[in-house]
Each structure stands twice: as C-alpha cells, then as structure tokens.
Design a protein around this motif. Structure first.
Motif, PDB file in Angstrom:
ATOM      1  N   GLY A 104       7.097  -9.419   0.990  1.00  0.00           N
ATOM      2  CA  GLY A 104       7.532  -8.111   0.508  1.00  0.00           C
ATOM      3  C   GLY A 104       6.796  -6.965   1.183  1.00  0.00           C
ATOM      4  O   GLY A 104       7.377  -5.898   1.437  1.00  0.00           O
ATOM      5  N   LEU A 105       5.524  -7.162   1.498  1.00  0.00           N
ATOM      6  CA  LEU A 105       4.768  -6.114   2.184  1.00  0.00           C
ATOM      7  C   LEU A 105       5.350  -5.836   3.573  1.00  0.00           C
ATOM      8  O   LEU A 105       5.490  -4.673   3.970  1.00  0.00           O
ATOM      9  CB  LEU A 105       3.294  -6.510   2.297  1.00  0.00           C
ATOM     10  CG  LEU A 105       2.513  -6.506   0.977  1.00  0.00           C
ATOM     11  CD1 LEU A 105       1.135  -7.124   1.180  1.00  0.00           C
ATOM     12  CD2 LEU A 105       2.403  -5.100   0.409  1.00  0.00           C
ATOM     13  N   VAL A 106       5.706  -6.881   4.291  1.00  0.00           N
ATOM     14  CA  VAL A 106       6.298  -6.694   5.628  1.00  0.00           C
ATOM     15  C   VAL A 106       7.675  -6.046   5.499  1.00  0.00           C
ATOM     16  O   VAL A 106       8.017  -5.132   6.263  1.00  0.00           O
ATOM     17  CB  VAL A 106       6.377  -8.023   6.399  1.00  0.00           C
ATOM     18  CG1 VAL A 106       7.088  -7.838   7.736  1.00  0.00           C
ATOM     19  CG2 VAL A 106       4.989  -8.599   6.606  1.00  0.00           C
ATOM     20  N   LYS A 107       8.461  -6.478   4.536  1.00  0.00           N
ATOM     21  CA  LYS A 107       9.781  -5.888   4.321  1.00  0.00           C
ATOM     22  C   LYS A 107       9.647  -4.399   4.000  1.00  0.00           C
ATOM     23  O   LYS A 107      10.394  -3.560   4.514  1.00  0.00           O
ATOM     24  CB  LYS A 107      10.503  -6.621   3.196  1.00  0.00           C
ATOM     25  CG  LYS A 107      11.886  -6.075   2.922  1.00  0.00           C
ATOM     26  CD  LYS A 107      12.601  -6.825   1.830  1.00  0.00           C
ATOM     27  CE  LYS A 107      13.922  -6.112   1.542  1.00  0.00           C
ATOM     28  NZ  LYS A 107      14.715  -6.795   0.545  1.00  0.00           N
ATOM     29  N   HIS A 108       8.685  -4.056   3.165  1.00  0.00           N
ATOM     30  CA  HIS A 108       8.462  -2.663   2.792  1.00  0.00           C
ATOM     31  C   HIS A 108       8.061  -1.824   4.007  1.00  0.00           C
ATOM     32  O   HIS A 108       8.589  -0.727   4.218  1.00  0.00           O
ATOM     33  CB  HIS A 108       7.382  -2.586   1.708  1.00  0.00           C
ATOM     34  CG  HIS A 108       6.965  -1.191   1.386  1.00  0.00           C
ATOM     35  ND1 HIS A 108       7.776  -0.302   0.711  1.00  0.00           N
ATOM     36  CD2 HIS A 108       5.820  -0.528   1.662  1.00  0.00           C
ATOM     37  CE1 HIS A 108       7.148   0.847   0.569  1.00  0.00           C
ATOM     38  NE2 HIS A 108       5.956   0.746   1.143  1.00  0.00           N
ATOM     39  N   LEU A 109       7.127  -2.317   4.805  1.00  0.00           N
ATOM     40  CA  LEU A 109       6.690  -1.558   5.970  1.00  0.00           C
ATOM     41  C   LEU A 109       7.807  -1.387   7.000  1.00  0.00           C
ATOM     42  O   LEU A 109       7.862  -0.371   7.694  1.00  0.00           O
ATOM     43  CB  LEU A 109       5.457  -2.208   6.598  1.00  0.00           C
ATOM     44  CG  LEU A 109       4.189  -2.048   5.755  1.00  0.00           C
ATOM     45  CD1 LEU A 109       3.065  -2.918   6.302  1.00  0.00           C
ATOM     46  CD2 LEU A 109       3.761  -0.588   5.668  1.00  0.00           C
ATOM     47  N   THR A 110       8.718  -2.327   7.063  1.00  0.00           N
ATOM     48  CA  THR A 110       9.892  -2.189   7.921  1.00  0.00           C
ATOM     49  C   THR A 110      10.719  -1.002   7.453  1.00  0.00           C
ATOM     50  O   THR A 110      11.152  -0.167   8.257  1.00  0.00           O
ATOM     51  CB  THR A 110      10.733  -3.484   7.903  1.00  0.00           C
ATOM     52  OG1 THR A 110       9.918  -4.578   8.324  1.00  0.00           O
ATOM     53  CG2 THR A 110      11.949  -3.371   8.801  1.00  0.00           C
ATOM     54  N   ALA A 111      10.911  -0.898   6.139  1.00  0.00           N
ATOM     55  CA  ALA A 111      11.682   0.221   5.578  1.00  0.00           C
ATOM     56  C   ALA A 111      10.977   1.552   5.821  1.00  0.00           C
ATOM     57  O   ALA A 111      11.620   2.554   6.144  1.00  0.00           O
ATOM     58  CB  ALA A 111      11.908  -0.004   4.085  1.00  0.00           C
ATOM     59  N   VAL A 112       9.669   1.573   5.697  1.00  0.00           N
ATOM     60  CA  VAL A 112       8.912   2.810   5.912  1.00  0.00           C
ATOM     61  C   VAL A 112       9.107   3.309   7.344  1.00  0.00           C
ATOM     62  O   VAL A 112       9.378   4.493   7.573  1.00  0.00           O
ATOM     63  CB  VAL A 112       7.413   2.604   5.590  1.00  0.00           C
ATOM     64  CG1 VAL A 112       6.588   3.803   6.026  1.00  0.00           C
ATOM     65  CG2 VAL A 112       7.219   2.337   4.101  1.00  0.00           C
ATOM     66  N   GLU A 113       8.999   2.418   8.313  1.00  0.00           N
ATOM     67  CA  GLU A 113       9.186   2.829   9.703  1.00  0.00           C
ATOM     68  C   GLU A 113      10.628   3.258   9.963  1.00  0.00           C
ATOM     69  O   GLU A 113      10.873   4.203  10.720  1.00  0.00           O
ATOM     70  CB  GLU A 113       8.740   1.725  10.660  1.00  0.00           C
ATOM     71  CG  GLU A 113       7.238   1.521  10.618  1.00  0.00           C
ATOM     72  CD  GLU A 113       6.641   1.011  11.905  1.00  0.00           C
ATOM     73  OE1 GLU A 113       7.257   1.204  12.990  1.00  0.00           O
ATOM     74  OE2 GLU A 113       5.548   0.435  11.838  1.00  0.00           O
ATOM     75  N   ARG A 114      11.586   2.573   9.343  1.00  0.00           N
ATOM     76  CA  ARG A 114      12.993   2.968   9.505  1.00  0.00           C
ATOM     77  C   ARG A 114      13.220   4.389   8.996  1.00  0.00           C
ATOM     78  O   ARG A 114      13.941   5.167   9.615  1.00  0.00           O
ATOM     79  CB  ARG A 114      13.915   2.005   8.755  1.00  0.00           C
ATOM     80  CG  ARG A 114      14.212   0.734   9.484  1.00  0.00           C
ATOM     81  CD  ARG A 114      15.291  -0.133   8.815  1.00  0.00           C
ATOM     82  NE  ARG A 114      16.046   0.499   7.773  1.00  0.00           N
ATOM     83  CZ  ARG A 114      15.994   0.155   6.471  1.00  0.00           C
ATOM     84  NH1 ARG A 114      15.223  -0.831   6.063  1.00  0.00           N
ATOM     85  NH2 ARG A 114      16.735   0.789   5.589  1.00  0.00           N
ATOM     86  N   VAL A 115      12.613   4.731   7.876  1.00  0.00           N
ATOM     87  CA  VAL A 115      12.799   6.062   7.301  1.00  0.00           C
ATOM     88  C   VAL A 115      12.152   7.132   8.166  1.00  0.00           C
ATOM     89  O   VAL A 115      12.786   8.106   8.561  1.00  0.00           O
ATOM     90  CB  VAL A 115      12.252   6.116   5.854  1.00  0.00           C
ATOM     91  CG1 VAL A 115      12.118   7.545   5.362  1.00  0.00           C
ATOM     92  CG2 VAL A 115      13.141   5.306   4.923  1.00  0.00           C
TER      93      VAL A 115
ATOM     94  N   GLU B  88      -0.349   4.057   5.515  1.00  0.00           N
ATOM     95  CA  GLU B  88       0.523   3.151   4.757  1.00  0.00           C
ATOM     96  C   GLU B  88       0.348   1.702   5.214  1.00  0.00           C
ATOM     97  O   GLU B  88       0.213   0.792   4.398  1.00  0.00           O
ATOM     98  CB  GLU B  88       1.978   3.595   4.940  1.00  0.00           C
ATOM     99  CG  GLU B  88       2.988   2.772   4.199  1.00  0.00           C
ATOM    100  CD  GLU B  88       3.213   3.209   2.771  1.00  0.00           C
ATOM    101  OE1 GLU B  88       3.998   2.546   2.076  1.00  0.00           O
ATOM    102  OE2 GLU B  88       2.613   4.204   2.331  1.00  0.00           O
ATOM    103  N   THR B  89       0.336   1.486   6.515  1.00  0.00           N
ATOM    104  CA  THR B  89       0.188   0.128   7.044  1.00  0.00           C
ATOM    105  C   THR B  89      -1.205  -0.411   6.750  1.00  0.00           C
ATOM    106  O   THR B  89      -1.360  -1.582   6.377  1.00  0.00           O
ATOM    107  CB  THR B  89       0.505   0.095   8.549  1.00  0.00           C
ATOM    108  OG1 THR B  89       1.781   0.711   8.778  1.00  0.00           O
ATOM    109  CG2 THR B  89       0.540  -1.328   9.077  1.00  0.00           C
ATOM    110  N   GLY B  90      -2.221   0.430   6.883  1.00  0.00           N
ATOM    111  CA  GLY B  90      -3.589   0.002   6.568  1.00  0.00           C
ATOM    112  C   GLY B  90      -3.753  -0.368   5.105  1.00  0.00           C
ATOM    113  O   GLY B  90      -4.395  -1.372   4.771  1.00  0.00           O
TER     114      GLY B  90
END
Length: 157
Positions: free
Chosen positions: A53-64, A136-138
C-alpha cells in the motif's frame, strides 16, 4: 538489503533534490522486494498500513504532483486490491517514476509551476513539489522500514 548512504550533494540544486528523491524511491521499492503474499499487503499496524500500500500510495502522489492526474480517494491509494500484484504495483511505480523524471528533466527553472495537482489556484513550484516528494517518500520509507523489520527483522536502507 544493503545499507546505502545518502547521495553526495552537488552545487546543482535540481540534481541534489532529484538525487535524494531517487535515493528514497529506491529505498521504498527495496523494502517490498522479497516479501511474499499475503505478508506484503498485511497491515503491520492498526491503521492498516502495509508495504504494498505504501508503494501504491507513492505512485499516486507522483502521478498527482508531476503528471497532473487527479485522485479522489486518497485513503484508497493505501489499499491495494486483491487483483494488484507486487510485480504490478512495482512496475506501475517504476513507470510513473520514469514519466515523472521526464517532467522534472524538462523543467528549466525550479521556480516554475509543476503540472499538478489539478485544482483551482496557483500550481506549486517544481522546487516545492520536489521537496514535498522527498518529505512524503522519506516519511513512508520510514514506515516501510518498521513494517519490514516486523516482518523478517530486515533493517537498513
């Protein structure tokens, strides 16, 4: 997992920011590597936070922030579906990361607005977005450190 040191800084601000972002991106993806199903999506804390879920979330953050996509369900970005696989989530992260890097590379001045998020009002600067992505990633890489240590005792970056 080998313990890597943070990148060396340069006199180039953009290269320094991207270097730290890449360092953290690699760390979070590395924490997922080798964790089998269903452990990779099993919550390690009451909030439901899990490695995948953390990787999925960070993918969404970068997409936004870098691709200008919209997310209407932020909590949903932390919950991988049963159909999403480790390989698929990691591939999506790598693909978004590559597209995001193209946007960063094309930006001639960090004071210019970044592409997203899609909302009213002024867009944040690319400088702000890069610093936010590092933060956010850190933050989530730290969560992943704890979850991975709970899973198999693995520590390190």
């Amino acid at each position: 997992m080998t313990d890597r040191k943070p990148p060396r800084t340069t006199t180039d601000e953009k290269a320094t920011l991207v270097g730290f972002l890449d360092y953290l991106r690699d760390a979070i993806a590395g924490k997922v590597a080798g964790v089998p199903e269903p452990d990779v999506r099993t919550a390690g804390v009451r909030s439901g936070t899990n490695l995948l879920g953390l990787v999925k979330h960070l993918t969404a953050v970068e997409r936004v922030y870098l691709l200008g996509d919209d997310v209407r369900d932020w909590p949903g970005t932390m919950r991988p579906s049963t159909k999403e696989t480790v390989d698929g989530v990691l591939a999506a992260y790598r693909e978004v990361r590559a597209r995001a890097d193209e946007v960063i590379d094309a930006c001639p001045d960090l004071a210019l607005p970044a592409p997203g998020p899609p909302r009213r009002g002024p867009k944040p600067s690319m400088r702000w977005v890069l610093v936010h992505l590092i933060e956010e990633t850190g933050r989530h890489a730290g969560h992943a450190d704890i979850l991975r240590e709970q899973y198999d005792g693995s520590t390190g970056r």
